[in-house]
Structures are given as structure tokens and as C-alpha cells.
Design a protein around this motif. Structure first.
Motif, mmCIF file in Angstrom:
data_model
loop_
_atom_site.group_PDB
_atom_site.id
_atom_site.type_symbol
_atom_site.label_atom_id
_atom_site.label_comp_id
_atom_site.label_asym_id
_atom_site.label_seq_id
_atom_site.Cartn_x
_atom_site.Cartn_y
_atom_site.Cartn_z
ATOM 1 N N LEU B 240 39.753 77.144 69.709
ATOM 2 C CA LEU B 240 39.441 75.990 70.553
ATOM 3 C C LEU B 240 40.696 75.384 71.166
ATOM 4 O O LEU B 240 40.701 74.955 72.308
ATOM 5 C CB LEU B 240 38.817 74.901 69.670
ATOM 6 C CG LEU B 240 37.345 74.681 69.796
ATOM 7 C CD1 LEU B 240 36.942 73.451 69.011
ATOM 8 C CD2 LEU B 240 37.007 74.475 71.261
ATOM 9 N N LEU B 241 41.752 75.333 70.362
ATOM 10 C CA LEU B 241 42.968 74.676 70.824
ATOM 11 C C LEU B 241 43.694 75.470 71.910
ATOM 12 O O LEU B 241 44.459 74.915 72.686
ATOM 13 C CB LEU B 241 43.922 74.419 69.653
ATOM 14 C CG LEU B 241 43.392 73.442 68.612
ATOM 15 C CD1 LEU B 241 44.394 73.254 67.495
ATOM 16 C CD2 LEU B 241 43.068 72.087 69.237
ATOM 17 N N THR B 242 43.458 76.786 71.950
ATOM 18 C CA THR B 242 44.137 77.566 72.990
ATOM 19 C C THR B 242 43.215 77.746 74.198
ATOM 20 O O THR B 242 43.577 78.352 75.182
ATOM 21 C CB THR B 242 44.518 78.973 72.486
ATOM 22 O OG1 THR B 242 43.338 79.596 71.987
ATOM 23 C CG2 THR B 242 45.569 78.902 71.405
ATOM 24 N N TYR B 243 41.991 77.209 74.057
ATOM 25 C CA TYR B 243 40.994 77.491 75.068
ATOM 26 C C TYR B 243 41.084 76.508 76.227
ATOM 27 O O TYR B 243 40.861 75.300 76.046
ATOM 28 C CB TYR B 243 39.599 77.411 74.422
ATOM 29 C CG TYR B 243 38.485 77.800 75.345
ATOM 30 C CD1 TYR B 243 38.139 79.140 75.523
ATOM 31 C CD2 TYR B 243 37.784 76.836 76.054
ATOM 32 C CE1 TYR B 243 37.123 79.503 76.371
ATOM 33 C CE2 TYR B 243 36.769 77.190 76.917
ATOM 34 C CZ TYR B 243 36.444 78.524 77.075
ATOM 35 O OH TYR B 243 35.448 78.883 77.922
ATOM 36 N N GLU B 244 41.420 77.009 77.394
ATOM 37 C CA GLU B 244 41.315 76.192 78.606
ATOM 38 C C GLU B 244 41.892 74.794 78.481
ATOM 39 O O GLU B 244 41.178 73.807 78.567
ATOM 40 C CB GLU B 244 39.836 76.072 79.018
ATOM 41 C CG GLU B 244 39.248 77.334 79.586
ATOM 42 C CD GLU B 244 40.043 77.899 80.748
ATOM 43 O OE1 GLU B 244 40.888 77.171 81.301
ATOM 44 O OE2 GLU B 244 39.828 79.074 81.080
ATOM 45 N N ARG B 245 43.161 74.718 78.250
ATOM 46 C CA ARG B 245 43.744 73.375 78.203
ATOM 47 C C ARG B 245 44.599 73.147 79.445
ATOM 48 O O ARG B 245 45.603 72.453 79.399
ATOM 49 C CB ARG B 245 44.561 73.191 76.932
ATOM 50 C CG ARG B 245 43.721 73.287 75.695
ATOM 51 C CD ARG B 245 44.573 72.994 74.486
ATOM 52 N NE ARG B 245 44.208 71.718 73.895
ATOM 53 C CZ ARG B 245 44.986 71.038 73.070
ATOM 54 N NH1 ARG B 245 46.177 71.463 72.777
ATOM 55 N NH2 ARG B 245 44.578 69.906 72.546
ATOM 56 N N THR B 246 44.175 73.743 80.546
ATOM 57 C CA THR B 246 45.003 73.666 81.752
ATOM 58 C C THR B 246 44.956 72.287 82.402
ATOM 59 O O THR B 246 45.787 71.963 83.235
ATOM 60 C CB THR B 246 44.570 74.717 82.786
ATOM 61 O OG1 THR B 246 43.152 74.629 82.907
ATOM 62 C CG2 THR B 246 44.955 76.109 82.350
ATOM 63 N N ASN B 247 43.954 71.469 82.029
ATOM 64 C CA ASN B 247 43.904 70.135 82.634
ATOM 65 C C ASN B 247 44.263 69.050 81.632
ATOM 66 O O ASN B 247 43.904 67.887 81.793
ATOM 67 C CB ASN B 247 42.518 69.861 83.226
ATOM 68 C CG ASN B 247 42.517 68.575 84.044
ATOM 69 O OD1 ASN B 247 43.506 68.276 84.719
ATOM 70 N ND2 ASN B 247 41.466 67.796 83.954
ATOM 71 N N ILE B 248 44.970 69.448 80.593
ATOM 72 C CA ILE B 248 45.249 68.477 79.536
ATOM 73 C C ILE B 248 46.160 67.344 80.013
ATOM 74 O O ILE B 248 46.188 66.255 79.449
ATOM 75 C CB ILE B 248 45.820 69.204 78.300
ATOM 76 C CG1 ILE B 248 45.762 68.292 77.085
ATOM 77 C CG2 ILE B 248 47.199 69.747 78.554
ATOM 78 C CD1 ILE B 248 46.047 68.993 75.792
#
Lengths: 376, 397
Positions: B240-248
Motif C-alpha cells: 500500500l505504501l509504495t502504491y501510487e503515491r505520486t500525488n502525495i
């Protein structure tokens, strides 16, 4: 690293003892949760006067101790550490200083009452979001042997339930201070009213508007140069003492954070072993000590009636605004989630700090003055 | 894409803008613009509108009812939504649980839970942190002991956002004390209505109620609610933590807030001139604007990398650190711009029909917003933890 003269040390000892016992953060929290309309405990106010704190800047012949502003700053710092809510700055510093500067019958009558803790006197100078005591719109005009007063005042510390209000207004183009009895003012009518202002720090603030309110001749207590001088001195004192209060809050936040770093464990160790946190706390420590020096210097300058007291009190107020932000933000950040909760006290410190930063002028206001007046 | 979007992506941006213009209620975006938090009903309303368009589960594969968007499209959607002051998609079900179920869940679990996330039947919350397990999540103690066809769960979760609204909670629980701490953790789905669950509100410093403590006392959870294998929960949580965090970094929110700040600072007067013309204040605004412009490009670089098939690793830590610092500075400047007008305390200001304010509209939530967003650098892995990740993963220290 503090070395104080004996009198000051004794005063400080009595303050730490009394406040920790009677006026701690828990006491403030009880006031907040109980929605006490005055925002302070009237019994404790008398006790504080019995300890001599209300007359610290008043001469002995008027019931004071004349201990001075440095001493008052020591008390304010401890009040900051405990988040003590009391009409100390409003009455014992701002109003008492104005009375002291004006002298005469006013000082004889009201100096004694303030020193005894028998009254609250609030200063009504601000009119909007920013502190601009030199640019006021409140106007007075002569009306027979009295005056008609019109204007809006807001963010009046301890204004609700105050026995008297010192109101700044322009009369014949000159700064004038009026001594207003709220019971005799026309508050509560359609043209004039006073109302509580609920701010983030849950203390007592008032705002009022007034239109053609008739005041007696004897309500004018200072005009022109006398008024300018008295207000300037009171503001110097207010800034330096408020800076001391904020300094106390920063020290308390830092102390609580150090304690937390020494008790909270993550990854099997106390988080205080992490160098990144150690260095940030060390930075905060240095800033606290630097600010302590500036605050002490400003308070001493006021006691000595030195010319630099305006410059130093403004510098101290500006410096402490930065320190307060750093200390409260770092405290919350290093406590992590628990620091975000209302249950922990840090939020109370943070909110009080931001209100005090605005009170009597924020950092920008004072830095701008220094740039302009000191031709930096 | 390199550092700009393709023609097709630009066309998609137009589509998103048109949708927002048509569907986002002006009253709702106006409320969000002033820093107000959407109510549960407003979040549900927004989810329903997105679901109707097929955009709620935008990153899920199409076979599960998702839109199958690329990371770039998802980024564009989120950016535009933030610029328009739309509510954020509540992440717990759609963005946090669903990817785990899709990758590790059983067919029965996918079939049962995914549609219920889409139609809003279940509101989820996340049970990860505990009082003693914050930054050090692997030290969590909430236990699940197998008894017949149930687990019996005991323990306490902390900082559970929206637990007061949730029907379900996905939890990390300890199923073994043997071996490495990370290897004794399982991923359980728990019905919030089960006997033995107690939710206590935690009020934060600005006076709001977003987070809760959740207590579990002998809570019976059917074994079919275990996701994947027992003792493999840490792997799923990490996924979950590596999943799609491009808009963090929340660039859109910061751009929108910067615009709002400048507008407010133009209206506010200081010595008769706009506050924004005052050098001391303007310099701070300029500094944060430069940082934000800079961040946009960095964000696009990370996105381009992901679009080319890379996985955002420690780069998302960089985005989180820089992005949260920028947003916090903006809330701080907004509060500064309002001066003492930001000091009044109005917990009731969020209520409809409130008209007790002093000062301009922008002042209403300025302080609340500032205090509330101190959380940005704490939650989701504090910025200190993010810096540890950068040191370890990017620098090899």
C-alpha cells in the motif's frame, strides 16, 4: 543560567510555588471547559494581589512595591509556563503604567485599588485586525462641559466585566485617553454596545462600538503630549512583559518536549537518542537563551527609563514571536500524533502563543518600525 | 510525457475540468475554499457523483469496475480536483484497501467488498497505528488469536481517522510473537458493529473531531475476513505504501491555496496599501511560490518516471516532505495575513447559517486550518521518518 538579585529570586520562588499549586495549566483548562465568562478566577486574582504582584510597577505610596518591570517580567514568564489566565498585563502593567505616568488624583485613587486587586482596568486601543495605536478612528468632540465619544474598539484584553476602560480617541487632532466607566457608558443601547470576543486562547476579550456617547468632563485623563508619552511607556512595558510571558511558554514547551524525548520509546530506544531530534532541541535551546537575554535587557531598560526601551521592547516582541512559533511547532512535531490532541496541553500553548503574537503588534509591525525609525 | 502532458492528456484535463464545472456544487467548493471540512453527507454526495461517471475507482482495473487510468491521468484528475476545491476522494476504501484486495484478496472477498466500496455501502477506516506503535509501526500489539472459525481480537488502535463514520475497519493485528516482528502481523477486515468494539473521539488542537481511538475487547472476527495469508500482513501493508503515491505532495491544493492567499492579501490593506505589496510579507509569499513552482517540476519528473514503468520508492518521501512544508507555510501565511482576525474562535463556524464572524470571510477558518494542518508533517509517516527513508534508500547511509 539565570543570576538574579536576591529580591527577584525570592519573588520568583514565591511565584513558581504559588502558580504550580493554584494556577497551573489544569486550572486554566478548568476555566476553559467551565466557560467562565470572566476568563479568570476572581478569588485567585485577590490572592495574586496579596502576593504583591498587582502593584509591582506602582510606587510604594500608592500601595505598590515599585519592584519594577524586570520583576513583573519574571512573574509573567511563570504565568506563561502555567498558562495562568489573569488580568495581570491589562491591569497591573498597561493600565497601572498609564496611571503612573499621569500621576495626580487618578493615581492616588486607582493605583491603590489596582495594587489591592480591587479592580480590573482594561486598555481599549485596537480597532481592527492589526495593532495600530497611532492610527485610530475613534473621535471625541466637546459637548458643553463634557465630550461625545464615537468609534469601534476590539481585542480589548479583560474588557468584559472590567471596572474601567481606558479608551484612546482623537480630540481636536490630539491623542486623548478617556477613563470610561462601563456602567455609565451607554452600552446596551441601540447606538452603543460591548460584547465578548471569543479568541483561540479562551481568555477574556471584548469589543465595543459607541456612537455619540456623552462623557463627563473628568473622564478625560490625558491629552496631547501627556497622553502620547503615557501610552508609549505603557506599550513598551506591555510588549516586554508579554514577551516574557511568551518566553515562559516557549520554555515550558521545550521542557515538556525534552521530557518526552526521554520517555517515549520507538524502535526499542528512547527517541531522544536520535541526533536529528537532539540537534533541533539544541537549536531551540540557543534561541530560548538568546531571547531571554533580549527580554531581560528590554525590561531593565524600562526600569531604567532608558531611551532604548522602545527599540528593545519592540525587538523583544518581534524576536519572541519567532521563538514562540518555533517552540510550539517543534513541540507538537516531536510529540507526534499525541501533540495534535486537545488532551495534551501543547495545543493550548500554541494557540495562546499565536494570540499573544498579535497582541500589541506582531513581528512584522515591530520590525517595520525598527527599519523606519532606526533608519536601518 | 517528459515534463509536459501529451495532447491526449491535455484533452483529458479538459474533460475533468468540464466535469468539475458541471457537477461540483458551488456552495461546496466555496466552503472548501475557505478551509471548511466536508461533512460525511457531502463526501458521500461527491463519491456518488464520481461513481456515476465511473471515476471513483479511477485507478482500479476495469474488470473490477474501475476506470483503469494511468498514473498520469490519475494525477491530472487529482490536480484539477484540488484546484477546483472539490472534496478529496476518501482514500481508505477506494485507494488503500481495494488495491490490497485486488492483489492479495480471495475471489470471494473481491466480489463481496469491492462493489460495496463503489456504491458507498461500506465506509472504511484504517487500523494501523497504536499508542506505542506510531513511527515504529511493526511494534504493534493488538492481537488476534485463532479460536475455531474465528479470530479473537484484543487491543487498541490510535489516530483512526473517520472511525466515527466507518462501517468497517481494516486492521494490522499480531498473530504471532515468533521470529521477526514484521513476520507475525496479519491483515484483518473487521465489522465496526461487532460486540467489543468501542470508539472514543480524540479532539485535536483546533477543536475538530477527525481521529479516534478504537478499543477491541474479545472481538470475534470470522476467519474468512483474513486477507491473504496469516503473518503476511506486513507485506500487504507495505505494498500500500509504495502504491501510487505520486500525488502525495498535494500540489493542486497548494496551488489553489496560494491563489486564495494572494487574493486575500491583495484585499487586506496595510498602511492603505495592499498587504501583498508589503516587502516583508511579499518576500515570504514569493519564497513559497518559488518552492511550489519547483515542486511542480519535481512532481512531474517523478510522475514521468512512473509513467515509464518505474515504481516511486523513496521519491514519494521527497514529495511528502517538500509538499507538506509548502502547504504548512501557506496556512501559516494565510493566518498571518488575517492578523488578529484569525484569532477568533468559532467552532460553530462550520454550521450553516452562522453569521457571527468578525473580519473577512478568509479569516473564518484561517487559524483552524493552520492548527489542523500541523498534522501533515506527522501522519502517514512523519517527515522525520521520511528523511530516514531518503537517507537509507537514496543515499545508502
Amino acid at each position: 543560567m539565570e543570576i538574579l538579585i536576591e529580591d527577584h529570586q525570592m519573588l520568583l520562588n514565591s511565584a513558581t510555588g504559588y502558580l504550580a499549586k493554584k494556577q497551573s495549566v489544569a486550572a486554566f483548562r478548568a476555566l476553559r471547559d467551565g466557560d467562565e465568562p470572566l476568563g479568570y478566577d476572581a478569588t485567585a486574582y485577590r490572592q495574586m494581589a496579596d502576593l504583591g504582584w498587582m502593584g509591582l510597577v506602582l510606587p510604594e505610596e500608592y500601595g505598590g512595591s515599585d519592584f519594577g518591570y524586570r520583576a513583573a517580567g519574571l512573574i509573567a514568564e511563570q504565568m506563561g509556563r502555567n498558562l495562568t489566565a489573569m488580568p495581570f498585563v491589562s491591569t497591573a502593567i498597561l493600565s497601572a503604567t498609564i496611571l503612573r505616568e499621569i500621576g495626580g488624583d487618578m493615581l492616588t485613587e486607582w493605583g491603590m485599588k489596582i495594587a489591592m486587586g480591587e479592580c480590573v482596568v482594561a486598555l481599549a486601543i485596537d480597532e481592527g485586525a492589526k495593532h495600530r495605536p497611532g492610527q485610530i478612528k475613534t473621535q471625541a468632540v466637546r459637548d458643553g462641559d463634557g465630550y461625545l465619544l464615537s468609534g469601534d474598539k476590539s481585542f480589548i484584553a479583560d474588557g468584559m466585566g472590567a471596572d474601567r476602560l481606558i479608551v484612546s480617541a482623537m480630540l481636536e487632532g490630539e491623542l486623548t485617553l478617556f477613563w470610561l466607566d462601563p456602567l455609565e457608558a451607554c452600552f446596551g443601547t441601540s447606538c452603543c454596545d460591548i460584547a465578548p470576543q471569543k479568541l483561540l486562547d479562551h481568555r477574556n476579550y471584548a469589543s465595543f462600538y459607541i456612537k455619540n456617547c456623552r462623557l463627563n468632563e473628568n473622564t478625560l485623563i490625558a491629552k496631547g503630549e501627556v497622553a502620547e508619552k503615557a501610552l508609549a511607556k505603557a506599550l513598551c512595558a506591555g510588549r516586554a512583559v508579554v514577551a516574557a510571558e511568551q518566553l515562559g511558554m516557549a520554555k515550558e514547551c521545550a521542557a515538556r518536549t525534552v521530557e518526552y524525548l526521554n520517555t517515549r520509546k520507538q524502535f526499542g530506544v528512547l527517541i531522544g537518542v536520535f541526533q536529528t531530534l537532539q540537534h533541533r532541541m539544541a537549536h531551540l535551546y540557543c534561541e530560548i537563551e538568546q531571547t531571554s537575554s533580549l527580554v531581560a535587557q528590554a525590561l531593565n531598560a524600562i526600569d531604567e527609563n532608558a531611551e532604548e526601551c522602545e527599540k528593545l521592547s519592540r525587538a523583544a516582541k518581534a524576536k519572541v514571536a519567532k521563538l514562540g512559533k518555533l517552540a510550539t511547532e517543534e513541540a507538537v512535531q516531536m510529540h507526534g500524533g499525541i501533540g495534535m490532541t486537545d488532551e495534551l496541553d501543547l495545543g493550548l500553548f500554541m494557540k495562546r502563543d499565536r494570540v499573544l503574537t498579535e497582541f500589541l503588534g506582531d513581528a512584522a509591525c515591530h520590525i517595520e518600525w525598527l527599519l523606519r525609525e532606526q533608519k536601518i | 510525457m517528459d515534463l509536459s502532458f501529451s495532447a491526449e492528456e491535455e484533452a483529458f484535463r479538459g474533460e475533468v475540468q468540464a466535469f468539475l464545472k458541471e457537477k461540483l456544487r458551488p456552495e461546496l467548493s466555496a466552503k472548501m475554499k475557505l478551509g471548511g471540512a466536508p461533512s460525511k453527507a457531502e463526501m458521500e454526495e461527491w463519491h456518488a457523483l464520481l461513481n456515476e461517471r465511473g471515476w471513483l475507482a479511477n485507478h482500479w482495473p476495469k474488470e473490477y469496475g474501475g476506470a483503469g487510468w494511468t498514473p498520469v491521468k490519475k494525477f491530472i484528475f487529482e490536480l484539477e480536483s484540488e484546484l477546483a476545491f472539490a472534496p478529496r476522494i476518501v482514500p481508505f476504501g477506494v485507494s488503500m484497501l481495494a488495491p490490497v484486495l485486488i492483489k492479495y484478496g480471495s475471489d470471494a472477498q473481491k466480489k463481496h467488498w469491492l462493489p460495496r466500496i463503489l456504491d458507498g455501502s461500506d465506509w472504511w477506516c484504517q487500523g494501523y497505528s497504536e499508542p506505542g506503535a506510531g513511527s515504529d509501526l511493526a511494534s504493534l500489539k493488538t492481537s488476534a488469536v485463532r479460536e475455531g472459525d474465528h479470530y479473537i481480537v484484543n487491543g487498541q488502535k490510535a489516530w483512526t481517522t473517520m472511525a466515527q463514520h466507518a462501517d468497517m475497519i481494516f486492521c494490522l493485528v499480531r498473530t504471532s510473537k515468533e521470529g521477526k516482528r514484521q513476520e507475525g502481523i496479519s491483515f484483518l477486515l473487521i465489522d465496526m458493529k461487532t460486540a467489543g468494539i468501542d470508539v472514543k473521539p480524540v479532539i485535536t488542537i483546533e477543536g475538530g473531531h477527525e481521529v479516534n481511538e478504537v478499543f477491541f475487547t474479545d472481538v470475534k472476527v470470522p476467519i474468512e475476513n483474513l486477507v491473504g495469508e496469516e503473518n503476511k500482513g506486513w507485506t500487504y501493508a507495505k505494498y500500500l505504501l509504495t502504491y501510487e503515491r505520486t500525488n502525495i505532495a498535494g500540489i493542486g491544493g497548494s496551488i489553489a491555496l496560494l491563489g486564495h492567499l494572494k487574493q486575500a492579501a491583495r484585499k487586506r490593506k496595510k498602511h492603505g496599501k495592499p498587504l501583498l505589496d508589503e516587502p516583508y510579507f511579499a518576500a515570504r509569499v514569493a519564497r513559497v511560490e518559488i518552492a511550489l513552482e519547483n515542486m511542480k517540476t519535481t512532481n512531474l519528473r517523478v510522475l514521468a518516471d512512473v509513467a515509464a514503468g518505474g515504481a516511486p520508492g523513496a521519491e514519494s518521501s521527497l514529495l511528502k516532505i517538500k509538499g507538506t512544508v509548502i502547504y504548512q507555510e501557506l496556512t501559516s501565511l494565510m493566518r498571518r495575513a488575517m492578523g488578529a482576525y484569525a484569532a477568533p474562535y468559532f467552532p460553530e463556524a462550520a454550521d450553516e447559517g452562522f453569521n457571527g464572524q468578525v473580519g473577512p470571510d478568509e479569516a473564518l477558518h484561517a487559524a483552524e486550518d493552520y492548527f489542523n494542518h500541523r498534522k501533515l508533517s506527522i501522519f502517514g509517516g512523519s517527515n522525520e521518518i521520511q528523511r530516514n527513508i531518503v537517507s537509507k534508500m537514496m543515499l545508502g547511509l
